[in-house]
Write a protein that holds these residues in place. Structure first.
Motif, PDB file in Angstrom:
ATOM      1  N   ASP A   3      66.841 -20.629  36.248  1.00 51.55           N
ATOM      2  CA  ASP A   3      67.912 -20.637  37.248  1.00 51.55           C
ATOM      3  C   ASP A   3      67.433 -21.170  38.591  1.00 51.55           C
ATOM      4  OD1 ASP A   3      70.111 -19.731  35.765  1.00 51.55           O
ATOM      5  OD2 ASP A   3      69.417 -17.674  35.904  1.00 51.55           O
ATOM      6  N   ILE A   4      66.274 -20.716  39.032  1.00 50.93           N
ATOM      7  CA  ILE A   4      65.729 -21.180  40.307  1.00 50.93           C
ATOM      8  C   ILE A   4      64.233 -20.894  40.318  1.00 50.93           C
ATOM      9  CG2 ILE A   4      66.136 -19.036  41.592  1.00 50.93           C
ATOM     10  CD1 ILE A   4      67.179 -21.021  43.891  1.00 50.93           C
ATOM     11  N   ILE A   5      63.491 -21.696  41.071  1.00 50.38           N
ATOM     12  CA  ILE A   5      62.028 -21.601  41.104  1.00 50.38           C
ATOM     13  C   ILE A   5      61.569 -21.410  42.543  1.00 50.38           C
ATOM     14  CG2 ILE A   5      59.888 -22.908  40.738  1.00 50.38           C
ATOM     15  CD1 ILE A   5      61.446 -24.462  38.542  1.00 50.38           C
ATOM     16  N   LEU A   6      60.614 -20.528  42.740  1.00 53.60           N
ATOM     17  CA  LEU A   6      59.919 -20.380  44.017  1.00 53.60           C
ATOM     18  C   LEU A   6      58.500 -20.884  43.786  1.00 53.60           C
ATOM     19  CD1 LEU A   6      59.970 -19.236  46.944  1.00 53.60           C
ATOM     20  CD2 LEU A   6      59.083 -17.107  45.984  1.00 53.60           C
ATOM     21  N   THR A   7      58.100 -21.945  44.486  1.00 55.87           N
ATOM     22  CA  THR A   7      56.777 -22.517  44.260  1.00 55.87           C
ATOM     23  C   THR A   7      55.697 -21.613  44.855  1.00 55.87           C
ATOM     24  OG1 THR A   7      56.682 -23.777  46.324  1.00 55.87           O
ATOM     25  CG2 THR A   7      57.753 -24.853  44.411  1.00 55.87           C
ATOM     26  N   PRO A   8      54.464 -21.734  44.358  1.00 55.39           N
ATOM     27  CA  PRO A   8      53.364 -20.945  44.924  1.00 55.39           C
ATOM     28  C   PRO A   8      53.179 -21.197  46.422  1.00 55.39           C
ATOM     29  CG  PRO A   8      52.720 -21.812  42.787  1.00 55.39           C
ATOM     30  CD  PRO A   8      54.052 -22.440  43.131  1.00 55.39           C
ATOM     31  N   SER A   9      53.392 -22.426  46.879  1.00 58.08           N
ATOM     32  CA  SER A   9      53.268 -22.742  48.302  1.00 58.08           C
ATOM     33  C   SER A   9      54.293 -21.958  49.120  1.00 58.08           C
ATOM     34  CB  SER A   9      53.460 -24.249  48.508  1.00 58.08           C
ATOM     35  OG  SER A   9      53.522 -24.564  49.872  1.00 58.08           O
ATOM     36  N   ALA A  10      55.540 -21.921  48.633  1.00 52.18           N
ATOM     37  CA  ALA A  10      56.590 -21.173  49.324  1.00 52.18           C
ATOM     38  C   ALA A  10      56.304 -19.675  49.270  1.00 52.18           C
ATOM     39  CB  ALA A  10      57.953 -21.478  48.716  1.00 52.18           C
ATOM     40  N   ALA A  11      55.839 -19.192  48.134  1.00 54.18           N
ATOM     41  CA  ALA A  11      55.530 -17.765  47.992  1.00 54.18           C
ATOM     42  C   ALA A  11      54.442 -17.349  48.979  1.00 54.18           C
ATOM     43  CB  ALA A  11      55.098 -17.452  46.557  1.00 54.18           C
ATOM     44  N   SER A  55      67.049 -12.645  40.924  1.00 54.37           N
ATOM     45  CA  SER A  55      65.753 -12.626  41.585  1.00 54.37           C
ATOM     46  C   SER A  55      64.698 -13.219  40.671  1.00 54.37           C
ATOM     47  CB  SER A  55      65.364 -11.203  41.997  1.00 54.37           C
ATOM     48  OG  SER A  55      65.242 -10.376  40.863  1.00 54.37           O
ATOM     49  N   VAL A  56      63.778 -13.960  41.273  1.00 52.32           N
ATOM     50  CA  VAL A  56      62.619 -14.495  40.563  1.00 52.32           C
ATOM     51  C   VAL A  56      61.388 -14.125  41.377  1.00 52.32           C
ATOM     52  CG1 VAL A  56      63.851 -16.394  39.438  1.00 52.32           C
ATOM     53  CG2 VAL A  56      62.819 -16.769  41.670  1.00 52.32           C
ATOM     54  N   GLU A  57      60.271 -14.005  40.697  1.00 47.91           N
ATOM     55  CA  GLU A  57      59.041 -13.602  41.372  1.00 47.91           C
ATOM     56  C   GLU A  57      57.953 -14.631  41.137  1.00 47.91           C
ATOM     57  OE1 GLU A  57      55.821  -9.949  41.308  1.00 47.91           O
ATOM     58  OE2 GLU A  57      57.875  -9.555  40.651  1.00 47.91           O
ATOM     59  N   THR A  58      57.239 -14.966  42.213  1.00 41.76           N
ATOM     60  CA  THR A  58      56.083 -15.848  42.140  1.00 41.76           C
ATOM     61  C   THR A  58      54.975 -15.224  42.973  1.00 41.76           C
ATOM     62  OG1 THR A  58      57.486 -17.823  41.954  1.00 41.76           O
ATOM     63  CG2 THR A  58      55.203 -18.175  42.605  1.00 41.76           C
ATOM     64  N   ASP A  59      53.848 -14.969  42.360  1.00 45.51           N
ATOM     65  CA  ASP A  59      52.678 -14.423  43.068  1.00 45.51           C
ATOM     66  C   ASP A  59      53.015 -13.185  43.896  1.00 45.51           C
ATOM     67  OD1 ASP A  59      51.269 -16.551  41.973  1.00 45.51           O
ATOM     68  OD2 ASP A  59      51.468 -17.792  43.765  1.00 45.51           O
ATOM     69  N   GLY A  60      53.880 -12.311  43.348  1.00 46.12           N
ATOM     70  CA  GLY A  60      54.218 -11.070  44.022  1.00 46.12           C
ATOM     71  C   GLY A  60      55.299 -11.192  45.083  1.00 46.12           C
ATOM     72  N   VAL A  61      55.853 -12.387  45.270  1.00 43.73           N
ATOM     73  CA  VAL A  61      56.917 -12.613  46.254  1.00 43.73           C
ATOM     74  C   VAL A  61      58.231 -12.827  45.504  1.00 43.73           C
ATOM     75  CG1 VAL A  61      57.753 -14.161  48.068  1.00 43.73           C
ATOM     76  CG2 VAL A  61      55.320 -13.593  47.937  1.00 43.73           C
ATOM     77  N   MET A  62      59.296 -12.202  45.993  1.00 43.79           N
ATOM     78  CA  MET A  62      60.607 -12.331  45.357  1.00 43.79           C
ATOM     79  C   MET A  62      61.449 -13.376  46.084  1.00 43.79           C
ATOM     80  SD  MET A  62      60.778  -9.970  42.931  1.00 43.79           S
ATOM     81  CE  MET A  62      62.488  -9.581  42.683  1.00 43.79           C
TER      82      MET A  62
END
Length: 108
Positions: A3-11, A55-62
Motif C-alpha cells: 500500500d505504501i512504503i517508508l524508506t530507511p532514509s525517511a525512517a 500503518s507500515v513500519e520501517t526500522d522501528g518508525v511508523m
C-alpha cells in the motif's frame, strides 16, 4: 502490491526529529486539497495510530495514512532526500498524473 512504503532514509529522519521533540516515531502523511496541482501532501509527527489508519513500519518508525488519503497515495513511497535544493520528505506517487515544480502538490 504494498500500500505504501517508508524508506530507511525517511525512517531515520523521522526517528531523529521525534527524538529531538520527545515524541513517538510516527509520521502521518495526509493529502489535502490545494497546492498548485490540486492536492498537496502534509507531513507531521503523530501521537498515535488511529483505528482506521493504515500503518507500515520501517526500522522501528511508523508511517500512518488515513483511509481517504490512502486512496490518493496507494503504492507510493515516502523518502527523505538531501540535494542542492535542500532536504525534504518526498513522495513518489504512481497515482499522480501531474505534479508541480516544488514536488509538494499533484493531480490525479
Amino acid at each position: 502490491m504494498t500500500d505504501i512504503i517508508l524508506t530507511p532514509s525517511a525512517a531515520a529522519r523521522v526517528a531523529w526529529i521525534a527524538q529531538r521533540q520527545s515524541k513517538p516515531a510516527i509520521l502521518r502523511l495526509a493529502v489535502e486539497g490545494g497546492g498548485c496541482s490540486g492536492f498537496q501532501y502534509r507531513f507531521g509527527l503523530a501521537d498515535g495510530v488511529e483505528a482506521d489508519d493504515l500503518s507500515v513500519e520501517t526500522d522501528g518508525v511508523m508511517l500512518v495514512v488515513d483511509p481517504m488519503s490512502l486512496d490518493l497515495v496507494r503504492g507510493a513511497a515516502v523518502d527523505y532526500v538531501e540535494d542542492l535544493g535542500g532536504a525534504a520528505f518526498k513522495v513518489t506517487n504512481p497515482n499522480a498524473t501531474a505534479g508541480c515544480g516544488c514536488g509538494s502538490s499533484f493531480s490525479i
